[in-house]
Structures are given as structure tokens and as C-alpha cells.
Design a protein around this motif. Structure first.
Motif, short mmCIF file in Angstrom:
data_model
loop_
_atom_site.label_atom_id
_atom_site.label_comp_id
_atom_site.label_asym_id
_atom_site.label_seq_id
_atom_site.Cartn_x
_atom_site.Cartn_y
_atom_site.Cartn_z
N GLN A 124 0.83 -1.21 0.00
CA GLN A 124 0.00 0.00 0.00
C GLN A 124 0.86 1.25 0.00
O GLN A 124 1.72 1.42 0.86
CB GLN A 124 -0.87 -0.02 1.25
CG GLN A 124 -1.58 1.29 1.52
CD GLN A 124 -2.20 1.33 2.91
OE1 GLN A 124 -3.17 0.65 3.19
NE2 GLN A 124 -1.61 2.11 3.79
N TYR A 126 0.60 4.86 0.58
CA TYR A 126 -0.16 6.04 1.04
C TYR A 126 0.79 7.09 1.63
O TYR A 126 0.98 8.17 1.08
CB TYR A 126 -1.20 5.66 2.10
CG TYR A 126 -2.45 4.99 1.56
CD1 TYR A 126 -2.60 4.68 0.22
CD2 TYR A 126 -3.49 4.65 2.43
CE1 TYR A 126 -3.75 4.05 -0.26
CE2 TYR A 126 -4.64 4.02 1.96
CZ TYR A 126 -4.76 3.73 0.62
OH TYR A 126 -5.90 3.12 0.17
N TYR A 185 -6.03 7.26 -7.55
CA TYR A 185 -5.69 5.94 -7.00
C TYR A 185 -5.15 5.10 -8.16
O TYR A 185 -5.88 4.81 -9.11
CB TYR A 185 -6.97 5.34 -6.43
CG TYR A 185 -6.84 4.09 -5.59
CD1 TYR A 185 -6.93 4.16 -4.20
CD2 TYR A 185 -6.71 2.83 -6.18
CE1 TYR A 185 -6.87 3.01 -3.42
CE2 TYR A 185 -6.65 1.68 -5.40
CZ TYR A 185 -6.74 1.78 -4.02
OH TYR A 185 -6.69 0.64 -3.24
N SER A 235 -9.78 5.70 -1.57
CA SER A 235 -8.89 5.23 -0.49
C SER A 235 -9.61 5.18 0.84
O SER A 235 -9.27 4.37 1.70
CB SER A 235 -7.69 6.16 -0.36
OG SER A 235 -8.06 7.36 0.30
#
Lengths: 403, 359
Positions: A124, A126, A185, A235
């Protein structure tokens, strides 16, 4: 309120138990590698309708009607049998539900099945060095160049990026839009040229996390999930799934049972520590929190099975904070029981999580590690803001004027 | 498999909530609180009329035949209103007779208790915080009982006392009987005044299966205290949230400061999840005999402790105002103090939990 399962569900439980008699594998199949055995059994469990129950068949799931009670029975029985069920990975637990909600047909067909089997591992992307709690301020950019996105910048705290085949992540695609509206995304192949993964070393001594650097990394335009500039909303859905992964009360109960064992096996003033009045008080005090987390989880679960999740909205918002606080409290009691062994460093086995924390150094590792979940997936201070503002309707913070 | 309330249970809570909001708003509560009687005949009459006096009395004797969970749900609402009245003692006395009385005793007492025309209470504690059946030392000789019981709630308005004596036996004693003397103890919680009860050769009936069910009555009591404390703590959080949303300092509402916001969010997170803890303990009291005692003790120790610290924090959040007699916070603060100590402290019940777990 009725904590008994109805006859139909008891029958379903018996079916699951009969199926689980096939685990562990026997004869020739038992000679396969551990990974192969798990994959083989998981495939059978999907076929039988027990694993990935409500994911449609065309994407590699069992294609059954959603039924929270059946999911719970499967979880309990698979856990008891130690059998491989739903993978607890970012791919199966976070990416797959996100694609089911927001992905294109091609994305679902291409990416969900191998994420469910674990053939393709996901990480992931982020957090960034300058964007932790204020995630929406992220700067790692993706610029559209023909039929590709060109990504530049850095991600941090990426779990297991060195083992991942793909990353789902947030990138700034609309530099002129306001902060939340400028994010998209994207799905990134980790073998793309220009990606550099460097391990981070945590204070436990482990290296679970990495930094990922992007230098003109080209990502096919069709790897955008949802619309341009709408990555933030996409998200949010994923983050809910992450919080669900973190707040698992079964693990808490298991750790509490281990703590009681530790108190039995620790000698204080020539007697087992569990006979010490002060230790008994602290253990039951922690158990009050553990039991609250368990029963509150039951309440949320039933509310969602009934289709009335709003009735358990506040406890749901609180579950992550409550769980991480409880585990920290539990670990603090364990650490005190260790006495001078609390000065030892975790071993390689402890760090790699090969053993449950039932050795002194395993407890040391768990004591330090218990801080991690309070930071990941929305730090506790952020949770308090969410609970205060959305749970109790308190006025929003004083904020500097928007830039 | 369902861990939630039925529609009837949700309606029960709403109905009781509507009643207390109408009949005992904070202004009325304040009057009763300051009067020191802890009782309002009209209020108790209204509760009885709604059937709240006979919730756990079987239908055959004029009650509603409900379970400990229903009782706890009502206790939560009453705690939220800091409602003065003999509900807890009355409910436990009724439960004791319903569970442990013989047919004649049930016939004699339950209809009046269910109706609320007979008020019951429980006399358990003795000198030295001796709440547990094993610690009772009052003695019975044939049909006479002697001993001193302490912290008996609402003994002045009660007609019938359920008295714990040596051997864990439960006796029925009429408050107007010979040799029954009351002395007010000037308790901190003015919504539930407490009394010392001296018994000198007082006439009594032996509750048929009293020794067998004393523990179950205690467990139900622990659940009710947990539920009442949950209600009281939730009310204090609501009051504090409201105050933080209106009170201004430095030109801003104080709820905008994270120091205050986070404090409130922490209180909420400490309390709201425990709703499920008392639900489960209440359910266990009726349906899970193996877990009942442990669940009740854990819920009582955890929730009454958390409620007490919530109450202390609420006073701080109110600042100087919170420290005054005039501020409503003190009424729930003192409710929490009663709940924490009545039937035994959190510490005592944690030790019981440890022993029950076989540690």
C-alpha cells in the motif's frame, strides 16, 4: 438477544467441520510444500463455498450470498482447525474489496483472482515523509504522458514492498486542484524501471517497512481506479478495511491468555506472580477492557448482520483506538512481569514473528511492537478527533486559514 | 445468534426515557435531591403504573415476567436520569422471592411487590464492607433474627426487607415488625438514601431456597449497578459535550481546543463500548449459568470504576462551575459513588473474578 445459533446455522457449522476434516492434507498431498498445501486447500475451500464467500465466482471467489453469520462460523472453525482461510493480506483484505467497489471490469478480472490466492502480493503506497496524519497533503506525483502515467516522488512506511508484485497507492495527478481533489488511485507494477525499494529498520530491530522511490516510473493509463482526482474517496473505503484488519478481538483474547500464562510462570517473592494480589488486580483490570472489546465487537457485528450498522456507529468509530489502547495496557502488564528480563533485546525469531510471544524476549518485542498499530491506519490522536467531531458533534478544531 | 436488543426492549427504554424526562427533569431532580428524602411517592407510583416495579415478577403473580437484561435496560435509563427511588433494592428483593420463595411466600409477597404497593429492599452489608453471603454474620434462631445491617437503600419507605444472614441464608423481615430499628446514615447519594438496620429478635420468614439463590441475586445486583453507572456516565459525557460546545474562552468554544476535545473523546471511548459488557453480563445472568458470576463481577468492577473516573473528569471539564453544589454534575457524580461501593468495590470484585477464573 440470543447467543445460540439457529438449527440452520448449526447445520452449516457441521458442514464446515466435515469439510475441515480434510485438513491437514494426507498421504501424497502432505508431501507438497507448505505453500502448495495451503493453496490447494484454499482452492477447495473456495470451491466448497467457505472462503471468499461473497466475492463473485468470475473474480475467484465462492459467489455465495453475503451472510455475516456464516462468515463468522467459517472464521471460528477455520481458526480452530488452523486451516488456511481468507488471506490476511493487503491484496485480499484491502485491494480486492476496493476494486469490487470502484474497479473497472478489466481491473477486477485481472487483479482480484491472483490477489485472493496470494500469487500476486500487494503493498500500500499512502504515507509520505511529509504526509502522515495529513495524508491528503501528499506530493508524490503522476503526470499523464500519452497512455501512461509518469510517477515521481517517494512513499514511506510501505509494508513488505520488497516482496510485493504491485502497489495500490495515492498520487497527485491534478496539481492545480485543491488538496483532496487532486489525488488519484493508481495500481503500480513494482517491477517497473525507476522504482527503488529501501528497507527501513524499526526500533524492534525488524525491517517490515520500506521506503519506495519513484523516478519517472511509467504506469499504464488504464491502471487508474475510479476517476481522476477521486482517489481520496476510493482510499477511504480501503482504510475502513484496514481498520477492520487491525481491530481483531480474537487476537487480543489470545494475547491475554498468554499473559495469564506468563503470570503463572513468573516467580515473585518465591510464589507464582499470579498469586500476588496486585498482579491479580491488574490482570482483571486489563480483562475488563479485553472483554469490553470482545462484546462490543459482537454488538457491532450483530448490528451489521441485521442491516442496522448505524445503531453501533460510535463503538465502530472507537474500535481501533479501544483495541490499540487495550493491547498497550496488556503489554505494559506483561513488561512489568518480565522484571530484569525486560532489559533483553528481541531475538531474530521474535522479530520475524515465528513464535507467539511466550518467551521473555518475545514479550519485549511485543511490548515495543504494540506502539505500531496505534500509529498505523490513523494515529490515535487522529482517532480522537474523529470520535470527538463525528461521534459527539464537537466543533471542529481551530485551523489556520486555507492556503 | 444475535447480540442486540429486541424491538420491545428498545421500546421499553424509550418509554421509560419519556417518562423520566417528563416526570423528573433536572429541575425536579434537584428538588428531590435537596430535600434529602430521595423519594417521591408520585414518581414511584408512576413507575409502578408502567409496570416497572414488577418487571422480573412472573406473570402468574402479576408481574411482567421479564429477564435481568430488561431490568438492566431500565436501570441504564434511571442512571441516566439519576432517578431517585427504591428501584434497585425493590428489584433485587422481588427477584429473591421470585427465584427462592416457596409457593406461599410468592403468593403472599409478589403481587404487592409487582404492583409497587409493597416496597422491598435488600439488607446485605455488615461491618467491614461484608457484602458477600459468606461474610454475613447476622443470626437467625428459629423465626427470629438479630444483627446489624448497613447501607440498606430506602429502608425508610420499604415494607419488606430481604436480609442476608449467617450461612448465606435470606430472610424476609417486615420493616414494621418488632425489634426493627432504622438509623439514617447520611449517604452521599441523595437519590438513594441508605440506612443502618438493627434487628433484635425480629420476626422473620426463611426464604425457602435463599441460600441457593443469594449468589444469583448478588449477580443481578452487580449487573444493575453496572447498567446504572453506564447510564450515569453517558449522561455526564452528554452534559460535558454540550457545555464544551457553548462555553467560550480565549474567544473560542472550548470544544474547539483539542485538549478538551480529546479528553471528551477519551471519556466516550472509555464508556460507550462498555454498553456491550453490561448487556452480556445481563444475558449471562439468565442464560449462561457457568459465566454469570464472573461476567457480573467483571462488568460491575470495570464499569463502575470507569464511570467514577468519567464523573471526576466531567467536574474538571466544567471548571469552577463543576465544583459547585449548584452544578448538576454533582448529582451524577454521587450516583456513581454509590454504584461503585454498593455490593462491594471494584477491587473486591476483581479479586472474585481472579478466584472464579481459577487463578
Amino acid at each position: 438477544m440470543d447467543l445460540q445459533y439457529s438449527e440452520a446455522y448449526q447445520e452449516f457449522r457441521r458442514e464446515v467441520q466435515v469439510f475441515l476434516a480434510g485438513w491437514p492434507l494426507q498421504a501424497e498431498e502432505a508431501k507438497l510444500s507448505a505453500e502448495e498445501q495451503e493453496a490447494l486447500f484454499r482452492a477447495r475451500a473456495i470451491e466448497a463455498g467457505f472462503v471468499y464467500r461473497d466475492i463473485p465466482k468470475q473474480y475467484g471467489g465462492a459467489g455465495c450470498e453475503p451472510d455475516g453469520l456464516k462468515d463468522a462460523i467459517v472464521r471460528e472453525e477455520f481458526y480452530r482447525a488452523g486451516a488456511p482461510g481468507n488471506l490476511p493480506t493487503q491484496g485480499a483484505g484491502m485491494l480486492a474489496p476496493t476494486l469490487l467497489e470502484f474497479g473497472s471490469e478489466a481491473q477486477k478480472k485481472r487483479f482480484i483472482p491472483p490477489a485472493l490466492t496470494g500469487e500476486e502480493a500487494w503493498c500500500q503506497g499512502y504515507s509520505e515523509p511529509g504526509s502522515g496524519s495529513d495524508l491528503a497533503s501528499l506530493q508524490c506525483s503522476a503526470r499523464l504522458d500519452g497512455d501512461h502515467w509518469v510517477v515521481n516522488g517517494q512513499k514511506i512506511w510501505t509494508s513488505n514492498a520488497h516482496e510485493a508484485d504491485f502497489m495500490f497507492g495515492l498520487f497527485r495527478t491534478e496539481p492545480d486542484a485543491s488538496k483532496h481533489a487532486g489525488i488519484s488511485y493508481l495500481l503500480v507494477d513494482m517491477k517497473s524501471p525507476g522504482i527503488d525499494v529501501r528497507p527501513l529498520r524499526e526500533m524492534t530491530g525488524s525491517s517490515e517497512f520500506t521506503e519506495v522511490f519513484f523516478d519517472d516510473v511509467r504506469v499504464p493509463a488504464e491502471n487508474l481506479v475510479g476517476k481522476r482526482g477521486e482517489g481520496w474517496a476510493v482510499s477511504r473505503a480501503t482504510l475502513v478495511h484496514e481498520r477492520n484488519l487491525i481491530g481483531n478481538p480474537n487476537m487480543m483474547r489470545e494475547t491475554f491468555d498468554d499473559l495469564v500464562e506468563l503470570a503463572r510462570n513468573t516467580i515473585r517473592n518465591g510464589r507464582p506472580a499470579i498469586e500476588d494480589a496486585h498482579v491479580r488486580q491488574r490482570l482483571v483490570e486489563v480483562e475488563g477492557y479485553v472483554r469490553t472489546a470482545e462484546t462490543s465487537n459482537m454488538r457491532q457485528f450483530s448490528a451489521s448482520v441485521r442491516g442496522e450498522p448505524l445503531k453501533a456507529m460510535r463503538p465502530m468509530m472507537m474500535a481501533k483506538l479501544y483495541g490499540t489502547d487495550t493491547v498497550q495496557m496488556l503489554q505494559a502488564v506483561a513488561y512489568d512481569l518480565l522484571g530484569s528480563e525486560g532489559m533483553l533485546a528481541p531475538t531474530e525469531e521474535d522479530i520475524r514473528g515465528w513464535s507467539r510471544s511466550n518467551t521473555p524476549t518475545g514479550w519485549v518485542e511485543a511490548y515495543i511492537f504494540s506502539l505500531g498499530p496505534a500509529i498505523a491506519g490513523g494515529a490515535s490522536n487522529i482517532q480522537l478527533n474523529i470520535i470527538g467531531e463525528r461521534g459527539y458533534g464537537l466543533p471542529r478544531d481551530l485551523r489556520p486559514p486555507a492556503k | 445468534m444475535d447480540f442486540g436488543l429486541t424491538e420491545e426492549q428498545e421500546m421499553l427504554q424509550e418509554t421509560v426515557c419519556g417518562f423520566v424526562n417528563n416526570e423528573c427533569p433536572p429541575t425536579r431532580l434537584r428538588e428531590i435531591f435537596d430535600s434529602g428524602t430521595g423519594y417521591d411517592a408520585a414518581l414511584w407510583g408512576g413507575m409502578a403504573e408502567m409496570g416497572l416495579a414488577g418487571l422480573v415478577v412472573p406473570g402468574a403473580y402479576g408481574g411482567a415476567g421479564m429477564e435481568v437484561l430488561d431490568l438492566a435496560l431500565v436501570a441504564e435509563v434511571l442512571g441516566g436520569a439519576a432517578l431517585p427511588g427504591p428501584f434497585i433494592g425493590h428489584s433485587l428483593a422481588s427477584l429473591a422471592i421470585a427465584l427462592g420463595g416457596d409457593e406461599a411466600q410468592k403468593q403472599q409477597w409478589l403481587p404487592g411487590l409487582a404492583e409497587g404497593s409493597t416496597v422491598g429492599t435488600v439488607a446485605f452489608c455488615e461491618q467491614g464492607s461484608a457484602w458477600e453471603p459468606e461474610a454475613w454474620r447476622a443470626t437467625r434462631r428459629d423465626d427470629r433474627v438479630s444483627g446489624r445491617k448497613l447501607y440498606v437503600p430506602h429502608a425508610d419507605v420499604a415494607d419488606l426487607l430481604v436480609v442476608g444472614v449467617e450461612g448465606g441464608e435470606l430472610l424476609l423481615v417486615e420493616r414494621n415488625g418488632d425489634g426493627v430499628e432504622l438509623l439514617g446514615m447520611d449517604g452521599i447519594d441523595r437519590t438513594r438514601p441508605v440506612f443502618q438496620v438493627d434487628l433484635v429478635d425480629s420476626p422473620c420468614q426463611v426464604l425457602c431456597d435463599g441460600a441457593g439463590i443469594a449468589g444469583r441475586v448478588r449477580d443481578a445486583g452487580l449487573v444493575l449497578l453496572a447498567a446504572d453507572s453506564f447510564g450515569a456516565a453517558s449522561k455526564l459525557i452528554d452534559l460535558s459535550v454540550e457545555y464544551a460546545g457553548t462555553r467560550e474562552q480565549f474567544g473560542f468554544k472550548i470544544g474547539q481546543f483539542q485538549a478538551v476535545k480529546h479528553q471528551l473523546a477519551r471519556l466516550g471511548t472509555d464508556i460507550e463500548p462498555t454498553r456491550a459488557l453490561f448487556w452480556h453480563a445481563a444475558y449471562a445472568a439468565d442464560h449462561l449459568p457457568q459465566e454469570a458470576a464472573h461476567s457480573a463481577a467483571l462488568a460491575k468492577s470495570h464499569i463502575t470504576d470507569r464511570a467514577m473516573s468519567t464523573a471526576r473528569m466531567a467536574v474538571e471539564l466544567y471548571g469552577g462551575l463543576g465544583f459547585t453544589w449548584e452544578c448538576d454534575v454533582q448529582m451524577w457524580f454521587k450516583r456513581a459513588m454509590f454504584n461503585r461501593a454498593f455490593l462491594g468495590t471494584p477491587e473486591a470484585h476483581r479479586e472474585r473474578c481472579a478466584a472464579l477464573a481459577g487463578w
